[in-house]
Write an enzyme that holds these catalytic residues in place. Structure first.
Site, PDB file in Angstrom:
ATOM      1  N   HIS A   8      -1.229   0.156  -9.815  1.00 31.11           N
ATOM      2  CA  HIS A   8      -1.845  -0.755  -8.829  1.00 31.11           C
ATOM      3  C   HIS A   8      -2.527  -1.941  -9.526  1.00 31.11           C
ATOM      4  CE1 HIS A   8      -3.874  -1.110  -4.612  1.00 31.11           C
ATOM      5  NE2 HIS A   8      -3.605  -2.302  -5.146  1.00 31.11           N
ATOM      6  N   ARG A  53       0.847  -1.185   0.000  1.00 34.17           N
ATOM      7  CA  ARG A  53       0.000   0.000   0.000  1.00 34.17           C
ATOM      8  C   ARG A  53       0.884   1.237   0.000  1.00 34.17           C
ATOM      9  NH1 ARG A  53      -3.483  -2.758  -1.501  1.00 34.17           N
ATOM     10  NH2 ARG A  53      -5.515  -3.193  -0.579  1.00 34.17           N
ATOM     11  N   GLU A  82      -3.789   7.493  -5.405  1.00 31.96           N
ATOM     12  CA  GLU A  82      -4.028   6.655  -6.582  1.00 31.96           C
ATOM     13  C   GLU A  82      -5.318   7.148  -7.220  1.00 31.96           C
ATOM     14  OE1 GLU A  82      -4.008   2.513  -5.519  1.00 31.96           O
ATOM     15  OE2 GLU A  82      -1.962   2.613  -4.766  1.00 31.96           O
TER      16      GLU A  82
HETATM   17  C1  8YV Z   1      -6.817  -5.239  -5.492  1.00 31.20           C
HETATM   18  C2  8YV Z   1      -5.006  -5.349  -3.735  1.00 31.20           C
HETATM   19  O1  8YV Z   1      -6.927  -5.462  -6.832  1.00 31.20           O
HETATM   20  O2  8YV Z   1      -5.798  -7.327  -2.807  1.00 31.20           O
HETATM   21  C3  8YV Z   1      -5.348  -6.231  -2.604  1.00 31.20           C
HETATM   22  O3  8YV Z   1      -5.168  -5.808  -1.445  1.00 31.20           O
HETATM   23  O4  8YV Z   1      -4.329  -4.381  -3.574  1.00 31.20           O
HETATM   24  C4  8YV Z   1      -5.464  -5.700  -5.105  1.00 31.20           C
HETATM   25  O5  8YV Z   1      -5.432  -7.058  -5.297  1.00 31.20           O
HETATM   26  C5  8YV Z   1      -7.010  -3.788  -5.231  1.00 31.20           C
HETATM   27  O6  8YV Z   1      -7.203  -3.609  -3.874  1.00 31.20           O
HETATM   28  C6  8YV Z   1      -8.188  -3.261  -5.997  1.00 31.20           C
HETATM   29  O7  8YV Z   1      -9.392  -3.621  -5.354  1.00 31.20           O
END
Ligand code: 8YV
Length: 339
Positions: free
Chosen positions: A283, A235, A264
């Site tokens: 992302h 993150r 983002e």
């Molecule tokens: C998601 C991610 O695609 O799973 C997670 O925590 O960061 C990604 O796999 C993203 O959160 C979009 O929803």
């Protein structure tokens, strides 16, 4: 008839399965994600919320949804959901663990390899027609094999990264809250500082929480080797981006590859985008067709179980809400699947 709100478009198979349950299904059809105000207005009579990273599912949203029983996050990270607020209201919070670990590890490793072997910048030279005469000292890259990879957070995704690194003959260190029983050939170090000092590549796989926000700042970049590269697929807020910009532009570290940023999407005028030693992806670590489909189907399972009053299979707060549940766990409680 329960009502389910899906806050972004989804796969037709997932939409069909939701509709086949007999629930009223509303799929947000805006070009962009709902704003917070849109979300608050849209949840009024909703029993199940199928949410995404762009939704801040906070107490205000929950209070606007008196029937809400279940929130499923499309992703393994659910830092956009206020779990304490959900606990206080007896609302189940769910996610999609496991299915995206390997895709995320693949991407982390692809970023590592791109930085090491310069597959992100040298093709631009060729495209611009600037591929010069052969030069034994030109276009030099960095080996991957026999270099040291430091993994921060040896959970499901970190473990998959360690497995990939073993195949590339890397030395792998890891730092985790607890030493793992299974270490995938990696060596545990008991401080982040030691990991940073010893690693040629540092890959972040810890969840975002109060403790890890800003975890990588100026002091941490100083500890890293000047030749080291940072990979972040967890993150954005785990990294202090101003400090990262300073570290990259002053040569404190050699490079960074980020799948996640603050904010983002990252605006095109962000200073990080002016740097040649910084690779930024939008992302997409879990964004393969197969994985995103599995994530969608897990969200469907979660939300359908929740609106039916059953425990969702991938519930993260079952222990916290079991005494105070809007979900009644009709019939036999489903066992928690290990992710
Ligand atoms: C998601 C991610 O695609 O799973 C997670 O925590 O960061 C990604 O796999 C993203 O959160 C979009 O929803």
């Amino acid at each position: 008839m329960p009502k389910i709100l899906v806050t972004r478009r989804t796969f037709p198979e997932a939409a069909e399965k939701l509709r086949a349950s007999g629930a009223e299904v509303v799929i947000w059809d805006g070009a962009d994600s709902p704003t917070h105000d849109d979300l608050v207005a849209a949840v009024a009579d909703v029993d199940g919320l199928y949410a995404h990273i762009t939704n801040a599912v906070d107490a205000e949203v929950m209070d606007a949804a008196p029937n809400l029983k279940v929130i499923t996050e499309f992703g393994v990270g659910y830092d956009n959901v206020d779990v304490a607020a959900a606990n206080a209201r007896g609302i189940a919070v769910c996610n999609t663990p496991g299915v995206l670990s390997e895709s995320t590890a693949d991407e982390a490793f692809a970023l590592l390899a791109a930085m090491a072997r310069r597959t992100y910048d040298l093709p631009q030279i060729v495209k611009r027609g600037e591929w010069g005469d052969f030069d034994p000292l030109g276009y030099l890259a960095t080996d991957i094999h026999h270099k040291t990879l430091g993994i921060v957070g040896m959970g499901r995704i970190g473990s998959e990264v360690a497995k990939r690194a073993a195949g590339f003959n890397m030395n792998v260190l890891y730092f985790n809250r607890n030493r793992r029983d299974e270490e995938f050939g990696a060596t545990y170090v008991d401080s982040l500082g030691e990991l940073l000092e010893r690693s040629d590549f540092v890959s972040l796989h810890n969840p975002l929480n109060a403790e890890t926000t800003g975890m990588m700042g100026a002091a941490q970049f100083k500890l890293m080797k000047k030749s080291a590269v940072l990979i972040n697929t967890t993150r954005g807020p785990v990294v202090d981006q101003d400090a990262l910009y300073d570290a990259l532009s002053s040569g404190e570290i050699a490079g960074a590859a980020l799948d996640v940023t603050v904010p983002e999407p990252l605006p095109a005028d962000n200073p990080l985008l002016t740097l040649d030693n910084c690779l930024i992806m939008p992302h997409v670590a879990s964004a393969t067709g197969d994985t995103r489909m599995k994530m969608a189907m897990m969200c469907v399972e979660n939300v359908l179980a929740g609106v039916a009053g059953d425990w969702p299979p991938y519930c993260v707060n079952q222990a916290e809400i079991s005494g105070n549940a809007r979900i009644k766990a009709q019939g036999s409680v489903r066992s928690q699947r290990s992710p």
